[in-house]
Design an enzyme around this catalytic site. Structure first.
Site, mmCIF file in Angstrom:
data_model
loop_
_atom_site.group_PDB
_atom_site.id
_atom_site.type_symbol
_atom_site.label_atom_id
_atom_site.label_comp_id
_atom_site.label_asym_id
_atom_site.label_seq_id
_atom_site.Cartn_x
_atom_site.Cartn_y
_atom_site.Cartn_z
ATOM 1 N N LYS A 131 0.830 -1.319 0.001
ATOM 2 C CA LYS A 131 0.091 0.071 0.034
ATOM 3 C C LYS A 131 0.786 1.326 -0.047
ATOM 4 O O LYS A 131 0.833 2.237 -0.635
ATOM 5 C CB LYS A 131 -0.821 0.132 1.124
ATOM 6 C CG LYS A 131 -1.986 -1.299 1.339
ATOM 7 C CD LYS A 131 -2.703 -1.258 2.300
ATOM 8 C CE LYS A 131 -2.374 -1.228 3.672
ATOM 9 N NZ LYS A 131 -1.818 -2.431 3.888
ATOM 10 N N THR A 132 1.861 1.145 0.700
ATOM 11 C CA THR A 132 2.836 2.556 0.760
ATOM 12 C C THR A 132 3.395 2.654 -0.261
ATOM 13 O O THR A 132 3.696 3.692 -0.881
ATOM 14 C CB THR A 132 3.747 2.431 2.066
ATOM 15 O OG1 THR A 132 2.980 2.196 3.241
ATOM 16 C CG2 THR A 132 4.701 3.479 2.072
ATOM 17 N N ASP A 171 -1.845 6.719 6.227
ATOM 18 C CA ASP A 171 -1.624 5.448 6.529
ATOM 19 C C ASP A 171 -2.641 5.069 7.594
ATOM 20 O O ASP A 171 -2.493 6.033 8.573
ATOM 21 C CB ASP A 171 -0.005 5.128 6.816
ATOM 22 C CG ASP A 171 0.072 3.455 6.808
ATOM 23 O OD1 ASP A 171 -0.991 2.869 6.219
ATOM 24 O OD2 ASP A 171 0.999 2.988 7.392
ATOM 25 N N THR A 219 -5.962 -1.213 7.045
ATOM 26 C CA THR A 219 -5.729 -2.935 7.325
ATOM 27 C C THR A 219 -7.143 -3.224 7.602
ATOM 28 O O THR A 219 -7.364 -4.444 7.627
ATOM 29 C CB THR A 219 -4.652 -3.036 8.105
ATOM 30 O OG1 THR A 219 -5.098 -2.563 9.296
ATOM 31 C CG2 THR A 219 -3.299 -2.959 7.633
ATOM 32 N N ARG A 224 6.517 -8.244 1.887
ATOM 33 C CA ARG A 224 7.535 -7.584 2.833
ATOM 34 C C ARG A 224 8.280 -8.805 3.554
ATOM 35 O O ARG A 224 9.416 -8.913 3.883
ATOM 36 C CB ARG A 224 6.716 -6.850 3.858
ATOM 37 C CG ARG A 224 7.408 -6.491 5.042
ATOM 38 C CD ARG A 224 6.831 -5.663 5.984
ATOM 39 N NE ARG A 224 6.322 -4.170 5.325
ATOM 40 C CZ ARG A 224 5.378 -3.276 5.695
ATOM 41 N NH1 ARG A 224 4.451 -3.811 6.694
ATOM 42 N NH2 ARG A 224 5.017 -2.353 5.016
#
Length: 359
Positions: free
Chosen positions: A76-77, A121, A170, A229
C-alpha cells in the site's frame, strides 16, 4: 480489544511478522519499485489505477482520491509513492494515529501544494473531529478553522489547493461510509501467490546483488505467507546464511537450512504458530478450548495469540474459531506429523455421523 485505538498493541517483530520496524523500513525503501511497470502482482488494482492516473494526466487535473485496503506488507505504501511518481507530484506522508485533533489535520492540509499527494496510513485510526474535517477537505477542498471557544467562537473558511488523498487501511470495515464514499477509487490488495513472490524475490535479489536460483527463490516464496515484505525479509536472512555458511549462492538446500535456523517451517509457521497448534493438540486434544486458556498454555498474552498468530493459522486452514473455542483442523494434526482422530458419531466410528471435525 478496541479496534478504534489499538496503539497499545505490541508490534509484530517476528521474522514472519508483516509489520515493518526499524531497519526494515530503510531496506524496504531501497527495494520498492518506482513505477507501475515495475510493480509485481495486484494485477487488477494495478490496471485500474493505471487508467485512473493516465486519465488524470491527460486532463491536466489532480487524480481522484484513492483508498487502498489490505493486510500489512502487501504494497500500500509502495503504491502511494508510485502514484506520486506517476503524477510527477510531491508526497506528504503521515498516519491516522498521528492526527489526534482537527488542528493537526488543518496544519497539514493548509501547507499542501497544488497537486500534492497526501498519504494517510492507517486512516481508520484517525480521530473523529479530524475525520469530519477531512470530509469537506476531500469534497470541496476547503476546511473551516474554528477560532476561539464557546459563544464567541467563529469559523474561518480556508481554501485548499486541489490535492489527492491516498488512504491506506488494514481494516476497511472500520471506515465510516461518508469517508469511504469520498474516495474516487478503492483498491483491495490481495495476498500474493508463490509465482508472484518468486518474481519479487528475484527482483530484490538483483538489487541486493545476491545470486539466487529458481529453486531457492521458490523455497523462500513458499514460506513467505503470501506477503512481499516477509519474502524480502526472509531473503535477507537467507543471504546472510549463504554468505557465512555457504558459497554465497542461494539454492533450495541453502534456503531450507537457513530458514530451519530461523525456525520458519515449510508453510511459513514460526515458533509461536507451532506453539499454539502444539498446545491445542497435545494439551487439549485438538479443542475446542477458550482463547484465554490457550494463551496461558503458550505463555503469551491473549491479544498476541488472537491478533498475531491466529489470523494466519485460520487463513491456512490449520485452526478454526468456533462458538465453543479454538479447534485444530485435521490439516494441523498432519502438519505436526500427528494422526488426526477419526470422526466419531453416535453410532461409533465410521457411522457417517458428524464428529469432531464435521461430516
Amino acid at each position: 480489544m478496541n479496534w478504534d485505538d489499538d496503539s497499545t498493541a505490541e508490534p509484530d517483530a517476528r521474522l514472519v511478522g508483516a509489520s515493518a520496524e526499524g531497519d526494515d523500513q530503510a531496506v524496504e525503501a531501497a527495494l520498492r519499485p518506482k513505477d507501475l511497470s515495475e510493480f509485481v502482482g495486484q494485477e487488477k488494482v494495478r490496471q485500474q489505477l493505471d487508467l485512473v492516473l493516465k486519465a488524470a494526466r491527460q486532463r491536466g487535473a489532480t487524480a481522484d482520491h484513492v483508498l487502498l485496503s489490505g493486510a500489512p506488507g502487501l504494497g500500500k505504501t509502495t503504491l502511494s509513492m508510485i502514484i506520486a511518481a506517476e503524477m510527477n507530484a510531491p508526497i506528504r506522508i503521515t498516519s491516522g494515529p498521528a492526527i489526534q485533533h482537527a488542528g493537526d489535520l488543518a496544519a497539514i492540509l493548509s501547507s499542501l501544494q497544488e497537486g500534492e499527494i497526501l498519504f494517510l496510513d492507517e486512516i481508520h485510526r484517525m480521530s473523529r473531529p479530524a475525520e469530519e474535517m477531512l470530509y469537506m477537505a476531500m469534497e470541496d477542498f476547503r476546511v473551516d478553522v474554528i477560532v476561539g471557544k464557546g459563544p464567541g467562537a467563529t469559523a474561518i473558511p480556508l481554501e485548499l489547493p486541489p490535492f489527492t488523498l491516498v488512504g491506506a487501511t488494514t481494516r476497511a470495515g472500520l471506515l465510516p461510509p461518508p469517508l469511504r464514499d469520498r474516495f474516487g477509487f478503492t483498491g483491495h490488495m490481495e495476498f500474493y501467490d508463490p509465482a508472484e513472490l518468486q518474481r519479487v524475490i528475484h527482483r530484490s535479489a538483483g538489487l541486493l546483488d545476491v545470486e539466487i536460483d529458481t529453486a531457492g527463490a521458490a523455497e523462500i516464496a513458499g514460506r513467505s505467507r503470501g506477503t512481499p515484505r516477509i519474502a524480502n525479509r526472509l531473503l535477507r536472512r537467507v543471504r546472510d546464511y549463504a554468505q557465512v555458511r555457504a558459497d554465497g549462492v542461494i539454492t533450495r538446500e541453502v534456503s531450507e537450512a537457513a530458514l530451519s535456523v530461523y525456525e520458519v517451517d515449510s508453510r511459513g509457521l514460526d515458533r509461536l504458530d507451532r506453539a499454539v497448534l502444539e498446545a491445542l493438540i497435545k494439551l487439549f486434544g485438538g479443542g475446542p478450548v477458550g482463547l484465554s486458556t490457550l494463551a496461558v498454555a503458550v505463555g503469551e498474552e491473549r491479544e498476541t495469540v488472537e491478533e498475531v498468530a491466529e489470523p494466519f493459522l485460520v487463513r491456512e486452514g490449520l485452526l478454526a474459531r468456533t462458538p465453543r473455542g479454538r479447534v485444530a483442523t485435521p490439516a494441523a494434526w498432519t502438519h505436526l506429523g500427528l494422526v488426526p482422530p477419526q470422526a466419531v458419531g453416535p453410532a461409533g466410528p465410521g457411522s457417517g455421523q458428524q464428529g469432531l471435525f464435521g461430516a
